[in-house]
Design a protein around this motif. Sequence first.
Motif, PDB file in Angstrom:
ATOM      1  N   SER A 155       1.417 -91.060 -55.399  1.00  0.00           N
ATOM      2  CA  SER A 155       0.072 -91.247 -54.869  1.00  0.00           C
ATOM      3  C   SER A 155      -0.859 -90.089 -55.212  1.00  0.00           C
ATOM      4  CB  SER A 155       0.128 -91.420 -53.349  1.00  0.00           C
ATOM      5  OG  SER A 155       0.690 -90.264 -52.739  1.00  0.00           O
ATOM      6  N   GLN A 156      -0.314 -88.979 -55.664  1.00  0.00           N
ATOM      7  CA  GLN A 156      -1.131 -87.805 -55.954  1.00  0.00           C
ATOM      8  C   GLN A 156      -1.774 -87.938 -57.330  1.00  0.00           C
ATOM      9  OE1 GLN A 156       2.073 -85.149 -55.306  1.00  0.00           O
ATOM     10  NE2 GLN A 156       1.561 -84.749 -53.181  1.00  0.00           N
ATOM     11  N   GLN A 157      -3.005 -87.436 -57.454  1.00  0.00           N
ATOM     12  CA  GLN A 157      -3.776 -87.591 -58.681  1.00  0.00           C
ATOM     13  C   GLN A 157      -4.360 -86.255 -59.124  1.00  0.00           C
ATOM     14  OE1 GLN A 157      -6.748 -90.530 -57.710  1.00  0.00           O
ATOM     15  NE2 GLN A 157      -5.380 -92.244 -58.170  1.00  0.00           N
ATOM     16  N   CYS A 158      -4.593 -86.158 -60.424  1.00  0.00           N
ATOM     17  CA  CYS A 158      -5.227 -84.977 -60.990  1.00  0.00           C
ATOM     18  C   CYS A 158      -6.684 -84.922 -60.547  1.00  0.00           C
ATOM     19  CB  CYS A 158      -5.129 -85.028 -62.515  1.00  0.00           C
ATOM     20  SG  CYS A 158      -6.028 -83.692 -63.354  1.00  0.00           S
ATOM     21  N   THR A 159      -7.131 -83.755 -60.147  1.00  0.00           N
ATOM     22  CA  THR A 159      -8.503 -83.571 -59.685  1.00  0.00           C
ATOM     23  C   THR A 159      -9.514 -83.856 -60.789  1.00  0.00           C
ATOM     24  OG1 THR A 159      -7.736 -81.876 -58.138  1.00  0.00           O
ATOM     25  CG2 THR A 159     -10.091 -81.926 -58.595  1.00  0.00           C
ATOM     26  N   CYS A 176      -5.447 -80.299 -68.175  1.00  0.00           N
ATOM     27  CA  CYS A 176      -6.727 -80.666 -67.566  1.00  0.00           C
ATOM     28  C   CYS A 176      -7.384 -79.450 -66.927  1.00  0.00           C
ATOM     29  CB  CYS A 176      -6.522 -81.761 -66.526  1.00  0.00           C
ATOM     30  SG  CYS A 176      -6.317 -83.421 -67.219  1.00  0.00           S
ATOM     31  N   HIS A 177      -6.566 -78.556 -66.392  1.00  0.00           N
ATOM     32  CA  HIS A 177      -7.126 -77.352 -65.779  1.00  0.00           C
ATOM     33  C   HIS A 177      -7.599 -76.397 -66.859  1.00  0.00           C
ATOM     34  CE1 HIS A 177      -7.148 -73.430 -63.664  1.00  0.00           C
ATOM     35  NE2 HIS A 177      -7.585 -74.160 -62.665  1.00  0.00           N
ATOM     36  N   CYS A 233      -5.688 -72.498 -58.676  1.00  0.00           N
ATOM     37  CA  CYS A 233      -6.672 -73.058 -59.598  1.00  0.00           C
ATOM     38  C   CYS A 233      -7.857 -72.103 -59.730  1.00  0.00           C
ATOM     39  CB  CYS A 233      -7.132 -74.434 -59.122  1.00  0.00           C
ATOM     40  SG  CYS A 233      -8.118 -74.392 -57.599  1.00  0.00           S
ATOM     41  N   VAL A 234      -8.717 -72.366 -60.697  1.00  0.00           N
ATOM     42  CA  VAL A 234      -9.839 -71.467 -60.968  1.00  0.00           C
ATOM     43  C   VAL A 234     -10.820 -71.433 -59.798  1.00  0.00           C
ATOM     44  CG1 VAL A 234     -11.233 -73.231 -62.138  1.00  0.00           C
ATOM     45  CG2 VAL A 234     -11.571 -70.826 -62.692  1.00  0.00           C
TER      46      VAL A 234
END
Length: 256
Positions: free
Chosen positions: A68-72, A94-95, A108-109
């Motif tokens: 259920s988790q997704q990339c931001t 992606c990051h 994360c940044v």
Amino acid sequence: MATGTNKKSIRNDNVEWFTPTEFEISGGRKRSKKWKESIRCYEWTLKELIEKELLPNPPKKKRKLENSQQCTVCSQGRNLYPCGSCGKFYHEKCHIPPVEDESGPWSCVFCKIKDQAKCQENQACHKESEVLKRKMLPEEQLKCELLLLTVYQEPKCCFFISKPKQSKEDFPDLKEHMWLNKVKNRLNKKAYHSVKHFVADMRLIFHNHSIFYKDQRFGNLGDTTRKLFEKNFKRIFSIKKTSKQLQPCKQTVLFT
């Protein structure tokens, strides 16, 4: 170390054993979260010793996450990396910059900016011309990474990710093809020597788009994304307004 970064592989003068992350924390470098660069053996960083194959490169440890988790950024699942500070998820590429997969905590940044920043009242804002002249020091690099990532999170940015299909021969006024992944690649390689060069490439994307789709409905798409970029550029770099209704800047981001 060859078995993974969760193993105690570094010994101090008191004959105490630590994992790389634990040793980094014990030395007061908890916030850096880049043990390969902060830990040294004499004058050599562990990263340099690993690259020279004098130390084994610890195997990467994938983190199993729920479906259920997704990339931001791209909203897709699978092979995601959670930020240890805010809990958001990203794919490795992606990051910005790409995620360094280590068993220790990763931020994360957005959280790196938050951790290093101190918002203070009544700080003087900066002129855009002054910001553009800045060399791409670590603070500016981090801000540019954050700025580019905010653009990638905009759903309409998908139109600008890949190389445009238009031929340069059909557009004599075109200076150079530019697209988001090209800027991202240059930024990740730290190829920009100043903020000016990064911003110029970003603005070139939207300038070219206005040439490709002049007087067409797709032109509004580029204008919307350009305004988003300019708004966040001024916010992240604390650039003061130039309009007649100039308001005092009440916050700025300072780096220690």
